[in-house]
Design a protein around this motif. Structure first.
Motif, short mmCIF file in Angstrom:
data_model
loop_
_atom_site.label_atom_id
_atom_site.label_comp_id
_atom_site.label_asym_id
_atom_site.label_seq_id
_atom_site.Cartn_x
_atom_site.Cartn_y
_atom_site.Cartn_z
N ALA A 2 94.83 160.34 3.34
CA ALA A 2 94.58 161.25 2.21
C ALA A 2 94.78 160.58 0.87
O ALA A 2 94.46 161.17 -0.18
CB ALA A 2 95.49 162.47 2.33
N GLY A 3 95.36 159.37 0.88
CA GLY A 3 95.61 158.66 -0.37
C GLY A 3 96.74 159.25 -1.18
O GLY A 3 96.72 159.21 -2.42
N VAL A 4 97.77 159.79 -0.49
CA VAL A 4 98.90 160.39 -1.20
C VAL A 4 100.19 159.68 -0.76
O VAL A 4 100.28 159.17 0.36
CB VAL A 4 99.00 161.91 -0.93
CG1 VAL A 4 97.71 162.60 -1.31
CG2 VAL A 4 99.35 162.19 0.52
N PRO A 5 101.20 159.64 -1.62
CA PRO A 5 102.47 159.04 -1.25
C PRO A 5 103.25 159.96 -0.32
O PRO A 5 102.95 161.16 -0.21
CB PRO A 5 103.20 158.89 -2.59
CG PRO A 5 102.65 160.01 -3.43
CD PRO A 5 101.20 160.15 -3.01
N CYS A 6 104.24 159.41 0.37
CA CYS A 6 105.12 160.25 1.17
C CYS A 6 106.54 159.71 1.08
O CYS A 6 106.76 158.56 0.71
CB CYS A 6 104.65 160.39 2.61
SG CYS A 6 104.81 158.90 3.60
N GLN A 7 107.50 160.57 1.43
CA GLN A 7 108.92 160.24 1.33
C GLN A 7 109.62 160.64 2.62
O GLN A 7 109.08 161.42 3.42
CB GLN A 7 109.55 160.99 0.15
CG GLN A 7 108.80 160.84 -1.17
CD GLN A 7 109.42 161.63 -2.29
OE1 GLN A 7 110.43 161.25 -2.86
NE2 GLN A 7 108.82 162.77 -2.61
N GLN A 8 110.82 160.12 2.84
CA GLN A 8 111.60 160.48 4.02
C GLN A 8 112.97 160.99 3.60
O GLN A 8 113.58 160.48 2.66
CB GLN A 8 111.74 159.28 4.96
CG GLN A 8 110.41 158.91 5.63
CD GLN A 8 110.57 157.83 6.68
OE1 GLN A 8 110.77 156.67 6.35
NE2 GLN A 8 110.47 158.22 7.94
N TYR A 9 113.42 162.01 4.32
CA TYR A 9 114.66 162.69 3.96
C TYR A 9 115.58 162.83 5.15
O TYR A 9 115.14 163.18 6.26
CB TYR A 9 114.36 164.08 3.40
CG TYR A 9 115.60 164.89 3.06
CD1 TYR A 9 116.26 164.69 1.86
CD2 TYR A 9 116.10 165.83 3.95
CE1 TYR A 9 117.40 165.42 1.54
CE2 TYR A 9 117.24 166.57 3.65
CZ TYR A 9 117.89 166.35 2.44
OH TYR A 9 119.02 167.07 2.13
N ALA A 10 116.86 162.57 4.93
CA ALA A 10 117.93 162.94 5.86
C ALA A 10 119.04 163.59 5.05
O ALA A 10 119.30 163.20 3.90
CB ALA A 10 118.46 161.70 6.60
N HIS A 11 119.66 164.61 5.64
CA HIS A 11 120.69 165.36 4.94
C HIS A 11 121.99 164.56 4.88
O HIS A 11 122.26 163.73 5.78
CB HIS A 11 120.94 166.68 5.69
CG HIS A 11 121.43 167.80 4.84
ND1 HIS A 11 120.73 168.27 3.75
CD2 HIS A 11 122.55 168.57 4.92
CE1 HIS A 11 121.40 169.28 3.21
NE2 HIS A 11 122.52 169.47 3.90
#
Length: 433
Positions: free
Chosen positions: A367-376
């Motif tokens: 899609a040509g979009v950035p992404c991020q990763q999350y941990a609590h």
């Protein structure tokens, strides 16, 4: 910050969607209107279904859950399904069945706390009422939606002169005795009559026709843009109507998919999902069984269908807050307007694993979009989603994702303009395969 016109238009459409959807029942009605405008046909669970490739349908259960789907060109057993799930409910204050009470000439409405709202944010707000009412009609009982969107109710704060330590200890309410909402002066009328009157007037019926109700206190302030470049949005129920809107938008933009594409919007996520209209119920399983029956899949092919399917649980994510840096895991600070967030938890509060995370990263790249990763943060309790519930019941690979936001479970939440466009594009890439 440069915000493309298309992203701003999508964000405005989201705000309009939320403003039209002050309760789960309204959210489903808003979705239904958009689906019908796009040519989707409504199915009833009591009827026999005829499902053909290219068919675009939806089904509503209980008025507060809806599943929309497009039957793909590829056989189910060979391609499986792409399913995006979200939820229509938000934490807040629900009106009790017999709420009206008079105290020293003032009428108050008793409430139950639904889910885990930030109660302090409901204080000193202009609140209305929204939900559905069961009423007598010529045909027996009729269910009607109602939205009183003018300032009707209020939870006034106690003055600081009687609560001197409020700024040091925080604003707290006893849920039974201090949360009833002020409605008005009794004015010599029974409290119940004062409560019923505005509902009956809005519905155009006699007050005695009202039998019972499912109503929530709702903020009357409309959604808005904010920030120096209007790069943020604020509204109630961003958690999780933003995910509902993104999923629906992605489905409507995928008219002829190869794989069968499903958007499932459940109620009761905020209270555990264990209901007929929740993710813990049979709604999606029933749909998959009927889809399998439409293609005459035997038990073996049904298992093959599930093994080739993929579930995306779309729920909002915690954006890093610069005023409270100690609340976050140091290497997992997700930022507003920086792309969809993949949420992981070793204790399975989220359904993500390495394979499903990599798959969603691929959708974002396409899609040509950035992404991020999350941990609590490890020493804080982690919330959960419908992801583990649906993945366990269906036995299919799954990932938990969401757009970053601030003030989750406040009566007024905030998020990024770009992030909503990013999430819609990523889900569209998933549907396109």
């Amino acid at each position: 910050m440069n915000i493309p016109d298309t992203a701003r238009a999508q964000a405005q459409d989201l705000l309009d969607f939320i403003d039209a959807s002050p309760s789960p029942w309204h959210a489903v009605a808003t979705c239904e209107a958009r689906l019908q405008a796009a040519g989707f046909s409504r199915l009833d669970e009591v009827d026999r279904w005829s499902l053909q490739p290219g068919g675009r349908h939806y089904v509503v259960r209980g008025g507060s859950a809806i599943v929309a789907f497009t039957v793909g060109r590829a056989p189910l057993a060979e391609r499986g399904l792409v399913i995006v799930g979200a939820h229509t409910d938000s934490p807040g204050l629900r009106i009790k069945p017999k709420p009206a009470d008079e105290a020293s000439g003032l009428v108050r409405l008793g409430v139950e706390v639904y889910g885990g709202p930030i109660l302090a944010t409901f204080a000193d707000r202009d609140l209305g009422l929204a939900g559905r009412v069961a009423m007598r009609s010529g045909n027996g009982v009729e269910l009607r939606l109602v939205h009183l969107d003018e300032p009707l109710l209020r939870l006034p704060n106690l003055a600081i002169h009687m609560n001197r330590e409020v700024n040091e200890n925080g604003l707290k309410f006893n849920k039974q005795t201090e949360l009833p909402l002020l409605l008005g002066i009794a004015d010599g009328e029974p409290a119940d009559r004062r409560f019923r009157a505005p509902l009956a007037e809005r519905l155009g019926v006699d007050a005695d026709a009202l039998l019972t109700w499912e109503l929530a206190a709702c903020d009357t302030q409309k959604g808005s843009f904010w920030g120096v470049d209007r790069e943020f949005i604020a509204n109630g129920q961003l958690d999780n109507l933003a995910s509902c809107h993104a999923a629906l938008g992605a489905l409507l933009a995928t008219p002829e998919p190869e794989a069968t594409c499903v958007v499932a919007l459940f109620d009761h996520e905020e209270v555990g999902s264990e209901s007929a209209v929740g993710a813990g119920g049979s709604l999606v399983g029933d749909l998959l069984a009927r889809l399998a029956a439409s293609q005459r899949l035997d038990a073996e092919d049904q298992k093959r269908m599930l093994a080739r399917s993929f579930f995306i649980s779309a729920d909002m994510a915690h954006a890093w807050h610069p005023n409270f840096p100690a609340a976050y895991e140091p290497c997992h600070r997700v930022l507003v307007n920086a792309g969809p967030v993949i949420k992981s938890n070793a204790n399975q509060r989220y359904c993500t694993d390495a394979a499903s995370a990599a798959r969603f990263i691929g959708f974002c790249e396409r899609a040509g979009v950035p992404c991020q990763q999350y941990a609590h943060r490890t020493d804080l309790g982690c919330g959960s989603t419908i992801g583990p519930i649906v993945a366990a019941r269906l036995g299919i690979p799954a990932v938990d994702v969401g757009s970053p936001m601030w003030a989750m479970h406040s009566v007024r939440e905030s998020a990024g303009v770009l992030d909503h466009a990013y999430m819609t594009a990523a889900l569209g890439a998933a549907f396109h395969g």
